[in-house]
Design an enzyme around this catalytic site. Sequence first.
Site, PDB file in Angstrom:
ATOM      1  N   ARG A   1       0.797  -1.214   0.000  1.00 50.31           N
ATOM      2  CA  ARG A   1       0.000   0.000   0.000  1.00 50.31           C
ATOM      3  C   ARG A   1       0.837   1.273   0.000  1.00 50.31           C
ATOM      4  NH1 ARG A   1       0.036  -2.030   5.028  1.00 50.31           N
ATOM      5  NH2 ARG A   1       0.417  -0.665   6.799  1.00 50.31           N
TER       6      ARG A   1
ATOM      7  N   HIS B   1       8.356  -4.277  -4.602  1.00 49.28           N
ATOM      8  CA  HIS B   1       8.248  -5.711  -4.889  1.00 49.28           C
ATOM      9  C   HIS B   1       7.684  -6.409  -3.651  1.00 49.28           C
ATOM     10  CE1 HIS B   1       8.722  -9.372  -6.882  1.00 49.28           C
ATOM     11  NE2 HIS B   1       9.999  -9.353  -7.200  1.00 49.28           N
TER      12      HIS B   1
ATOM     13  N   GLN C   1       7.827 -10.294  -3.242  1.00 45.70           N
ATOM     14  CA  GLN C   1       9.138 -10.793  -2.842  1.00 45.70           C
ATOM     15  C   GLN C   1       9.348 -10.624  -1.338  1.00 45.70           C
ATOM     16  OE1 GLN C   1      11.796 -12.288  -4.717  1.00 45.70           O
ATOM     17  NE2 GLN C   1      12.415 -12.674  -2.598  1.00 45.70           N
TER      18      GLN C   1
ATOM     19  N   ASP D   1      21.296  -8.189  -3.804  1.00 48.14           N
ATOM     20  CA  ASP D   1      20.573  -8.311  -5.066  1.00 48.14           C
ATOM     21  C   ASP D   1      21.533  -7.933  -6.188  1.00 48.14           C
ATOM     22  OD1 ASP D   1      18.603  -8.599  -6.966  1.00 48.14           O
ATOM     23  OD2 ASP D   1      17.386  -6.904  -6.315  1.00 48.14           O
TER      24      ASP D   1
ATOM     25  N   CYS E   1      17.244 -12.373  -3.831  1.00 51.19           N
ATOM     26  CA  CYS E   1      15.943 -12.604  -4.475  1.00 51.19           C
ATOM     27  C   CYS E   1      16.061 -13.345  -5.803  1.00 51.19           C
ATOM     28  CB  CYS E   1      15.192 -11.292  -4.644  1.00 51.19           C
ATOM     29  SG  CYS E   1      16.078 -10.052  -5.593  1.00 51.19           S
TER      30      CYS E   1
ATOM     31  N   ARG F   1       8.701 -18.138  -2.638  1.00 57.25           N
ATOM     32  CA  ARG F   1       7.962 -17.256  -3.536  1.00 57.25           C
ATOM     33  C   ARG F   1       6.644 -17.926  -3.926  1.00 57.25           C
ATOM     34  NH1 ARG F   1      10.579 -13.366  -6.699  1.00 57.25           N
ATOM     35  NH2 ARG F   1       8.551 -13.143  -7.710  1.00 57.25           N
TER      36      ARG F   1
END
Length: 204
Positions: free
Chosen positions: A3, A30, A33, A121, A161, A189
Amino acid sequence: MARVFEPEHITGLAKWSTVPVINGLSDRSHPCQALADVLTLYEHFGSLRGLKVAYVGDSNNVTRSLAEACALLGMQLAVASPAGYTLKEEIVDEVSKLGAPPQLTYDPVKAVDGADAIYTDTWTSMGQEAESEKRRQVFPALSGQCGAAGKAATHAVVLHCLPAHRGEEITDEVADGPQSLLFPQAENRLHAQKAILVHLMAGR
């Protein structure tokens, strides 16, 4: 969890849609994730509150949603990104309203000090390919394989991720090592997204 960081085109679509709209991935956030990430940490540690998560790398969409998740669930997040690649001030302000603000630093050693989990990442996300060479010059000095990892707690785990660029932000030794949760995280996931669908189809 989406949100706070949902981009306008997603919130606009959701406003006029007769069915739920899931932000599976956007440039800004994301959240799906992040759900898999916290599920993985919960499975491993049995509790989330009080954990310290260190994120080392580009402050991207993954970082933003991870920051929100940590704030909502009582975890401390330390983010080490080079100058020009840090979380924007407005995002830090939004996260701060949810709970503890993320700690920002340019120093990965400081970020991972005492961390229960180290998260990284790729240096270059989808759509940023033109910046690849520039980013390779910036991030190696920062990453060092979470070369700072020696400062983390002895029980610290490693998250990513995926897909990973092995030899850049993470090494084979770390990705496949005993403290790696990369593959349980990837499996989660699936389970996290199934939970979202069940939640929405139940009309909650």
